[in-house]
Design a protein around this motif. Sequence first.
Motif, mmCIF file in Angstrom:
data_model
loop_
_atom_site.group_PDB
_atom_site.id
_atom_site.type_symbol
_atom_site.label_atom_id
_atom_site.label_comp_id
_atom_site.label_asym_id
_atom_site.label_seq_id
_atom_site.Cartn_x
_atom_site.Cartn_y
_atom_site.Cartn_z
ATOM 1 N N THR A 136 0.840 -1.201 0.000
ATOM 2 C CA THR A 136 0.000 0.000 0.000
ATOM 3 C C THR A 136 0.873 1.248 0.000
ATOM 4 O OG1 THR A 136 -1.731 -1.190 1.201
ATOM 5 C CG2 THR A 136 -1.850 1.212 1.226
ATOM 6 N N GLY A 137 1.924 1.246 0.789
ATOM 7 C CA GLY A 137 2.865 2.374 0.812
ATOM 8 C C GLY A 137 3.517 2.591 -0.538
ATOM 9 N N ILE A 138 3.901 1.496 -1.198
ATOM 10 C CA ILE A 138 4.520 1.594 -2.526
ATOM 11 C C ILE A 138 3.541 2.213 -3.518
ATOM 12 C CG2 ILE A 138 5.363 0.218 -4.468
ATOM 13 C CD1 ILE A 138 6.619 -1.669 -2.354
ATOM 14 N N VAL A 139 2.293 1.804 -3.449
ATOM 15 C CA VAL A 139 1.274 2.349 -4.352
ATOM 16 C C VAL A 139 1.090 3.845 -4.103
ATOM 17 C CG1 VAL A 139 -1.194 2.307 -4.914
ATOM 18 C CG2 VAL A 139 0.071 0.168 -4.729
ATOM 19 N N PHE A 140 1.007 4.254 -2.843
ATOM 20 C CA PHE A 140 0.852 5.678 -2.533
ATOM 21 C C PHE A 140 2.036 6.485 -3.041
ATOM 22 C CE2 PHE A 140 -2.284 4.592 0.922
ATOM 23 C CZ PHE A 140 -3.343 5.274 0.335
ATOM 24 N N VAL A 141 3.254 5.985 -2.857
ATOM 25 C CA VAL A 141 4.445 6.696 -3.334
ATOM 26 C C VAL A 141 4.402 6.802 -4.857
ATOM 27 C CG1 VAL A 141 6.961 6.544 -3.564
ATOM 28 C CG2 VAL A 141 5.883 6.144 -1.346
ATOM 29 N N PHE A 142 4.060 5.715 -5.534
ATOM 30 C CA PHE A 142 3.993 5.721 -6.998
ATOM 31 C C PHE A 142 2.963 6.729 -7.498
ATOM 32 C CE2 PHE A 142 2.149 4.166 -10.976
ATOM 33 C CZ PHE A 142 3.278 4.147 -11.772
ATOM 34 N N VAL A 143 1.786 6.731 -6.887
ATOM 35 C CA VAL A 143 0.732 7.666 -7.295
ATOM 36 C C VAL A 143 1.173 9.102 -7.062
ATOM 37 C CG1 VAL A 143 -1.603 8.467 -6.722
ATOM 38 C CG2 VAL A 143 -1.160 6.028 -7.031
ATOM 39 N N THR A 144 1.830 9.364 -5.947
ATOM 40 C CA THR A 144 2.302 10.723 -5.655
ATOM 41 C C THR A 144 3.350 11.162 -6.680
ATOM 42 O OG1 THR A 144 1.875 10.361 -3.299
ATOM 43 C CG2 THR A 144 3.345 12.183 -3.874
ATOM 44 N N VAL A 145 4.299 10.303 -6.987
ATOM 45 C CA VAL A 145 5.333 10.633 -7.967
ATOM 46 C C VAL A 145 4.710 10.884 -9.340
ATOM 47 C CG1 VAL A 145 7.336 9.705 -9.222
ATOM 48 C CG2 VAL A 145 7.204 9.473 -6.733
ATOM 49 N N MET A 146 3.778 10.025 -9.740
ATOM 50 C CA MET A 146 3.119 10.207 -11.039
ATOM 51 C C MET A 146 2.322 11.509 -11.068
ATOM 52 S SD MET A 146 4.107 7.996 -13.121
ATOM 53 C CE MET A 146 2.987 8.418 -14.429
ATOM 54 N N ALA A 147 1.666 11.862 -9.965
ATOM 55 C CA ALA A 147 0.919 13.118 -9.905
ATOM 56 C C ALA A 147 1.854 14.305 -10.076
ATOM 57 C CB ALA A 147 0.161 13.215 -8.590
ATOM 58 N N ILE A 148 3.012 14.262 -9.452
ATOM 59 C CA ILE A 148 3.986 15.356 -9.577
ATOM 60 C C ILE A 148 4.493 15.449 -11.014
ATOM 61 C CG2 ILE A 148 6.296 16.134 -8.869
ATOM 62 C CD1 ILE A 148 5.595 14.966 -6.059
ATOM 63 N N ILE A 149 4.809 14.301 -11.625
ATOM 64 C CA ILE A 149 5.289 14.297 -13.017
ATOM 65 C C ILE A 149 4.224 14.863 -13.948
ATOM 66 C CG2 ILE A 149 5.900 12.777 -14.948
ATOM 67 C CD1 ILE A 149 7.356 11.004 -12.872
ATOM 68 N N LEU A 150 2.972 14.430 -13.776
ATOM 69 C CA LEU A 150 1.901 14.942 -14.623
ATOM 70 C C LEU A 150 1.675 16.436 -14.401
ATOM 71 C CD1 LEU A 150 -0.630 11.974 -14.456
ATOM 72 C CD2 LEU A 150 0.751 12.687 -16.417
ATOM 73 N N TRP A 151 1.812 16.906 -13.168
ATOM 74 C CA TRP A 151 1.663 18.331 -12.888
ATOM 75 C C TRP A 151 2.760 19.124 -13.598
ATOM 76 C CZ3 TRP A 151 4.802 21.795 -10.119
ATOM 77 C CH2 TRP A 151 4.216 23.039 -9.878
ATOM 78 N N ILE A 152 3.998 18.590 -13.576
ATOM 79 C CA ILE A 152 5.121 19.258 -14.253
ATOM 80 C C ILE A 152 4.857 19.319 -15.759
ATOM 81 C CG2 ILE A 152 7.569 19.037 -14.864
ATOM 82 C CD1 ILE A 152 7.993 17.948 -11.978
ATOM 83 N N PHE A 153 4.415 18.217 -16.360
ATOM 84 C CA PHE A 153 4.094 18.216 -17.789
ATOM 85 C C PHE A 153 2.964 19.186 -18.103
ATOM 86 C CE2 PHE A 153 6.008 13.811 -18.270
ATOM 87 C CZ PHE A 153 7.097 14.262 -18.997
#
Length: 126
Positions: A93-110
Amino acid sequence: MSNTNVETVNSTVDRIKLGLAVLVVIAGIVAFSLLEGESTLVRVGAFIGSLVVAFVIVWFSETGRRTVGYMRDSYHEVKRVVWPSRKEATQMTGIVFVFVTVMAIILWIFDKALEWIIYGLFLGWN
């Protein structure tokens, strides 16, 4: 008699049984509504009685037997599943939350980069 004819007869008989079961449930709903002046126990009893009768009708159909068999097999299959421990589930669950957070940041940057390119360079807005 060929195998196809037997299947057709069985499916026709099953359709009749299933249709009858649906009618019994509808009759239970109607009985619940028509017994408005009776006690709640009588009204609910009529409805539950119709569900029991409908279940018995479906039980004696091939479709009902296959459904019960499927449910039984599914139950036994779930018992054979190896479930993760609490620690493993928490880690995943922690890994999923970290992955989702990182992807959200990348998408925000794009998104911000595209906004800057489209509005800043092409449209001339500041």
